[in-house]
Design an enzyme around this catalytic site. Structure first.
Site, mmCIF file in Angstrom:
data_model
loop_
_atom_site.group_PDB
_atom_site.id
_atom_site.type_symbol
_atom_site.label_atom_id
_atom_site.label_comp_id
_atom_site.label_asym_id
_atom_site.label_seq_id
_atom_site.Cartn_x
_atom_site.Cartn_y
_atom_site.Cartn_z
ATOM 1 N N SER A 65 0.789 -1.219 0.000
ATOM 2 C CA SER A 65 0.000 0.000 0.000
ATOM 3 C C SER A 65 0.822 1.271 0.000
ATOM 4 C CB SER A 65 -0.948 0.003 1.203
ATOM 5 O OG SER A 65 -0.224 -0.051 2.422
ATOM 6 N N HIS A 72 -6.149 -3.523 -0.399
ATOM 7 C CA HIS A 72 -6.059 -2.448 -1.388
ATOM 8 C C HIS A 72 -6.315 -2.949 -2.805
ATOM 9 C CE1 HIS A 72 -4.742 0.949 1.097
ATOM 10 N NE2 HIS A 72 -4.186 0.032 1.855
ATOM 11 N N LYS A 104 -12.371 0.013 2.854
ATOM 12 C CA LYS A 104 -11.753 0.740 1.743
ATOM 13 C C LYS A 104 -12.748 0.782 0.582
ATOM 14 C CE LYS A 104 -7.004 0.112 3.260
ATOM 15 N NZ LYS A 104 -7.288 -0.325 4.617
#
Length: 404
Positions: free
Chosen positions: A193, A221, A250
């Site tokens: 990330s 991610h 996320k």
């Protein structure tokens, strides 16, 4: 009652904080006074800044303020209440929890999944129940802190390979086999990330198969926007991970909640022995219902994914043309490399005054000397937003000496 006189312990902590500040490593927080979105309102030092372009949220698909998620959360609270007031195995499991676990498992191509308060907890609870002193875990050197902490909690022998270095991974696999490991698990982020790099999953999978090892992938991610229908980095590369961890915090709505997906016996054992699961409250109904709504949008979200990657390509090209130092890649994480922590903080502050919200990243989040501003794309950012932000980056770069 007045506070006691400062103790040597508190004096030591105060000195540590002063040194962090002197080194330019002090992190500060700014208050967002609007919904999380591509443009936000921020109160900083008593002044409200309206409609600031937000380039540092993990809100990849722009779902954090989506009406469908808000409606699902409100409906769940009306029907099922605010919170569970219990851990899962006592009286904290609702049918909604099992619906989301089954849905996540189908989405990711696994037998079952298990929910946690956050993916930090999922990674923290994964290794200890599964691996013992006879076993080995081999971890990428740039893995997320939650994987590192989870591995520390288990009794398996630990090996580490240099980031994405397949020769070193082979060396560590050979060492684990030579040391007599019963079972071996390779642990890697799907996307690193801080850099936006993708793990080399086809090669890692091939090595895992050669050595009879398990492959664990943290896909925080990537889930929602990488691979067909956003099913993550394994799907992107056309390989299968034995165990996947991820987050609802996320691309899948941006709130909180983590999960582990994998084979049925593995998930069943985690329900019995994963400590963060056994000793943490169940996720509240609103979060679970919104997670289900997010998966509906993600599975039908090819347009959002296309816009996200179009934005990422445009933004990356604009920064490169301006002369900023970037890391290679095509992921929506696009770090602007600055090297010095104080410079990263100064440029972030300058950008904020120009209407662009970013954060400087520096030690211990990244290695010393590798400070950066990590920008992240969002499917809801418009071309006007990106052009405005590019102009601000060019001006801030010149004002801080990053650009000549």
């Amino acid at each position: 009652m007045p506070n006691p006189a400062p103790s040597p312990f508190l004096n030591h902590i105060t000195q540590t904080l002063a040194q962090i500040d002197a080194d330019g490593l002090m992190k500060s927080e700014r208050m967002i006074t609007s919904a999380q979105a591509g443009r936000i309102s921020v109160n900083h030092e008593g002044v409200t800044h309206e409609r600031v372009v937000n380039l540092c949220a993990n809100n990849y698909l722009g779902l954090a303020d989506h009406p469908a998620l808000i409606a699902a959360a409100k409906g769940a609270m009306d029907d099922l209440g605010y919170g569970m007031a219990s851990v899962r195995f006592i009286c904290g499991t609702q049918d909604l929890h099992r619906q989301l676990e089954a849905r996540l498992a189908r989405f990711l191509g696994h037998d079952d999944s298990i929910l946690f308060a956050a993916c930090f907890d999922a990674n923290g609870g994964l290794f200890e129940p599964l691996l013992g002193t006879e076993d080995a875990v081999i971890s990428d050197s740039l893995n997320h802190a939650s994987i590192i902490d989870g591995i520390r909690l288990c009794k398996a022998r630990r090996y580490r390979f240099a980031n994405s270095d397949m020769a070193d991974l082979r060396t560590q696999l050979e060492a684990a086999r030579a040391d007599g490991a019963r079972f071996i698990m390779i642990a890697t982020d799907g996307v690193f990330s801080m850099d936006g790099y993708l793990a080399r999953l086809p090669e890692i999978r091939a090595l895992a198969d050669e050595f009879g090892a398990l492959l664990m992938v943290d896909d925080c991610h990537a889930t929602g926007f990488m691979g067909p229908q956003g099913r993550g980095t394994p799907a992107h590369f056309g390989v299968q991970a034995d165990v996947m961890t991820g987050t609802l915090g996320k691309a899948l709505g941006g709130a909180l909640g983590g999960y582990i997906a994998g084979p049925q016996p593995l998930i069943d054992l985690l329900r019995q022995r994963a400590r963060p699961y056994l000793f943490s409250n169940a996720l509240p109904p609103a979060i679970v219902a919104a997670g289900l709504a997010a998966l509906d949008l993600v599975e039908a979200g090819d347009d959002l994914r296309a816009q996200l990657f179009e934005n990422a390509a445009y933004w990356r090209a604009g920064l490169a043309d301006a002369g900023f130092g970037l890391l290679d890649g095509a992921h929506p994480i696009i770090p602007v490399m600055l090297g010095d922590a104080k410079l990263a903080q100064a440029m972030a502050a300058d950008l904020f005054q120009r209407g662009v919200y970013v954060a400087g990243f520096f030690f211990p989040v990244v290695p010393k000397g590798a400070a950066r501003i990590r920008t992240q794309m969002n499917a809801k950012l418009t071309r006007d937003d990106l052009n405005f932000a590019l102009d601000a980056f060019k001006a801030a770069g010149k004002a801080t000496g990053v650009l000549k």
